[in-house]
Design a protein around this motif. Structure first.
Motif, PDB file in Angstrom:
ATOM      1  N   LEU A  38       0.851  -1.190   0.000  1.00  0.00           N
ATOM      2  CA  LEU A  38       0.000   0.000   0.000  1.00  0.00           C
ATOM      3  C   LEU A  38       0.881   1.233   0.000  1.00  0.00           C
ATOM      4  O   LEU A  38       1.720   1.395   0.885  1.00  0.00           O
ATOM      5  N   CYS A  39       0.726   2.075  -1.005  1.00  0.00           N
ATOM      6  CA  CYS A  39       1.463   3.334  -1.075  1.00  0.00           C
ATOM      7  C   CYS A  39       0.706   4.368  -0.242  1.00  0.00           C
ATOM      8  O   CYS A  39      -0.427   4.723  -0.558  1.00  0.00           O
ATOM      9  N   ARG A  40       1.342   4.845   0.818  1.00  0.00           N
ATOM     10  CA  ARG A  40       0.681   5.808   1.709  1.00  0.00           C
ATOM     11  C   ARG A  40       0.525   7.175   1.069  1.00  0.00           C
ATOM     12  O   ARG A  40      -0.294   7.977   1.516  1.00  0.00           O
ATOM     13  N   HIS A  41       1.288   7.451   0.039  1.00  0.00           N
ATOM     14  CA  HIS A  41       1.222   8.765  -0.606  1.00  0.00           C
ATOM     15  C   HIS A  41       0.028   8.874  -1.549  1.00  0.00           C
ATOM     16  O   HIS A  41      -0.754   9.816  -1.472  1.00  0.00           O
ATOM     17  N   CYS A  42      -0.115   7.895  -2.451  1.00  0.00           N
ATOM     18  CA  CYS A  42      -1.197   7.962  -3.438  1.00  0.00           C
ATOM     19  C   CYS A  42      -2.246   6.871  -3.247  1.00  0.00           C
ATOM     20  O   CYS A  42      -3.131   6.726  -4.082  1.00  0.00           O
ATOM     21  N   HIS A  43      -2.133   6.099  -2.148  1.00  0.00           N
ATOM     22  CA  HIS A  43      -3.139   5.086  -1.796  1.00  0.00           C
ATOM     23  C   HIS A  43      -3.324   4.053  -2.910  1.00  0.00           C
ATOM     24  O   HIS A  43      -4.453   3.659  -3.214  1.00  0.00           O
ATOM     25  N   ILE A  44      -2.239   3.620  -3.496  1.00  0.00           N
ATOM     26  CA  ILE A  44      -2.290   2.600  -4.537  1.00  0.00           C
ATOM     27  C   ILE A  44      -1.983   1.246  -3.918  1.00  0.00           C
ATOM     28  O   ILE A  44      -1.056   1.099  -3.137  1.00  0.00           O
ATOM     29  N   LEU A  45      -2.782   0.262  -4.275  1.00  0.00           N
ATOM     30  CA  LEU A  45      -2.622  -1.098  -3.771  1.00  0.00           C
ATOM     31  C   LEU A  45      -2.126  -1.967  -4.909  1.00  0.00           C
ATOM     32  O   LEU A  45      -2.768  -2.070  -5.953  1.00  0.00           O
ATOM     33  N   SER A  46      -0.964  -2.599  -4.718  1.00  0.00           N
ATOM     34  CA  SER A  46      -0.375  -3.401  -5.784  1.00  0.00           C
ATOM     35  C   SER A  46       0.495  -4.483  -5.173  1.00  0.00           C
ATOM     36  O   SER A  46       0.818  -4.447  -3.976  1.00  0.00           O
ATOM     37  N   TRP A  47       0.896  -5.447  -5.994  1.00  0.00           N
ATOM     38  CA  TRP A  47       1.794  -6.484  -5.528  1.00  0.00           C
ATOM     39  C   TRP A  47       3.206  -5.934  -5.389  1.00  0.00           C
ATOM     40  O   TRP A  47       3.603  -5.013  -6.103  1.00  0.00           O
ATOM     41  N   LYS A  48       3.944  -6.514  -4.481  1.00  0.00           N
ATOM     42  CA  LYS A  48       5.325  -6.103  -4.255  1.00  0.00           C
ATOM     43  C   LYS A  48       6.135  -6.305  -5.532  1.00  0.00           C
ATOM     44  O   LYS A  48       6.047  -7.333  -6.180  1.00  0.00           O
ATOM     45  N   GLY A  49       6.929  -5.301  -5.875  1.00  0.00           N
ATOM     46  CA  GLY A  49       7.731  -5.368  -7.089  1.00  0.00           C
ATOM     47  C   GLY A  49       7.035  -4.830  -8.313  1.00  0.00           C
ATOM     48  O   GLY A  49       7.647  -4.745  -9.379  1.00  0.00           O
TER      49      GLY A  49
END
Length: 355
Positions: free
Chosen positions: A316-327
């Motif tokens: 979870l990117c705390r800056h832009c709230h993007i949820l993605s797999w690691k890498g």
């Protein structure tokens, strides 16, 4: 407007909105007008455009004011191939646009199970949903859940790996469904009750298939695990994070049985999963007056959750709230995107959508 729902205008009358409110005037055919609004009669087309712009301006102003007051209550989901945007907001909007079921459908878990680094993560997520979140999924999400589960079972039947892990998942799901199906008429599950009974029968069939697996020994005549030096065998066994795997490995050969009882091996396993405070509360002494780390481990796992370990996790990117797999790269606008990413455990992923 007065007389809402009725045609309150007299013949030849019209109402327009001005700075002072709604004002009535008469067109030229009626022989006069009310108020200082003669310009509306002389330049009809021009005034209609002004009226339209005035109404648009009023609506836009109200919208900007509402957006300003509810700036933090907006939620949107933007689906792309490898990530989703998660914007937190009010309970009502999160319920409508940012549910666990939507996130479960958007993230491609079907492809994730083909990656050995993500397999355990997806299975753990399926288990947590089966325990307490199954009724929160929509009908499409519940169907997607069963489809992913079927792919997981088929992968295990083909690879003959992670059999015990999937057995536990199926048993958890079956137990939960037995409880939910008994609550007929309370709308706890989406769809006809007969459909869920059929799915339960399918789960029993999968369990039977897993029980009938006969693991074949590979036709390999090279160096085996027992041919390695004892120090290497012990080093490999120290990398196992589940005590049940150590017990199973010790049953393969008499020499491995001795190594699997090593006190230092079980001590490190206890210290990896549990805190010192938890260990002190569950001390067990052997007949020789020493700490029995093996018995302590199996007692601790009944009292406390074990430390979870995954090869790959959702980020979870705390800056832009993007949820993605690691890498997986995403278009982050932060100066240091690496410092904004946080690894999410399966439980953390579910907690994102609790309200």
């Amino acid at each position: 407007m007065p007389f809402l729902g009725q045609d309150w205008r007299s013949p030849g009358q019209s109402w327009v909105k001005t700075a002072d409110g709604w004002t009535r005037f008469l067109d030229e055919k009626s022989g006069g007008y009310v108020g200082d609004l003669s310009s509306f009669c002389k330049k009809e087309d021009h005034n209609k455009e002004n009226l339209f712009n005035s109404l648009n301006y009023d609506v836009a102003a109200k919208k900007r004011k509402k957006d300003l007051l509810n700036n933090k209550a907006k939620i949107q989901y933007f689906h792309q191939e490898k990530w989703i945007y998660v914007h937190k907001g009010s309970t009502k909007e999160r319920h409508g646009y940012c549910t666990l079921g939507e996130a479960f459908n958007r993230l491609d878990f079907s492809s994730a199970i083909l990656d050995s680094r993500r397999f355990n993560y997806v299975v753990r997520l399926l288990e947590l949903i089966a325990k307490s979140q199954l009724t929160s999924l929509s009908g499409i999400a519940q169907k997607n859940y069963m489809n992913i589960l079927e792919k997981v079972v088929q992968k295990v039947l083909e690879d003959q790996q992670n059999i015990r892990l999937i057995r536990e998942l199926l048993q958890t799901l079956y137990t939960s469904l037995c409880t939910l199906v008994q609550r007929v008429g309370k709308s706890v599950l989406v769809g006809n009750i007969n459909m869920w009974v059929h799915r339960m029968e399918t789960i029993l069939h999968w369990q039977q298939q897993l029980n009938n697996i006969q693991i074949t020994r590979p036709a390999f005549k090279g160096t085996t695990f027992t041919d390695l030096p004892l120090c290497l065998q012990l080093n490999i066994m120290q990398r196992l994070s589940d005590g049940r795997d150590l017990v199973s490995l010790g049953q393969v050969a008499p020499g491995l049985q001795v190594l699997s009882e090593d006190r230092l091996l079980w001590k490190k396993l206890c210290q990896y999963h549990f805190t010192d405070r938890q260990i002190r509360k569950r001390l067990i002494l052997s007949d020789k007056g020493q700490l029995d780390w093996k018995k302590m481990y199996f007692k601790l796992i009944r009292c406390y959750p074990r430390k979870e370990q995954y090869g790959d996790t959702l980020q979870l990117c705390r800056h832009c709230h993007i949820l993605s797999w690691k890498g997986t790269d995403h278009p982050c606008t932060a100066n240091n995107p690496e410092t904004c990413s946080t690894s999410l455990s399966p439980q953390d992923f579910i907690n994102l959508f609790r309200f």
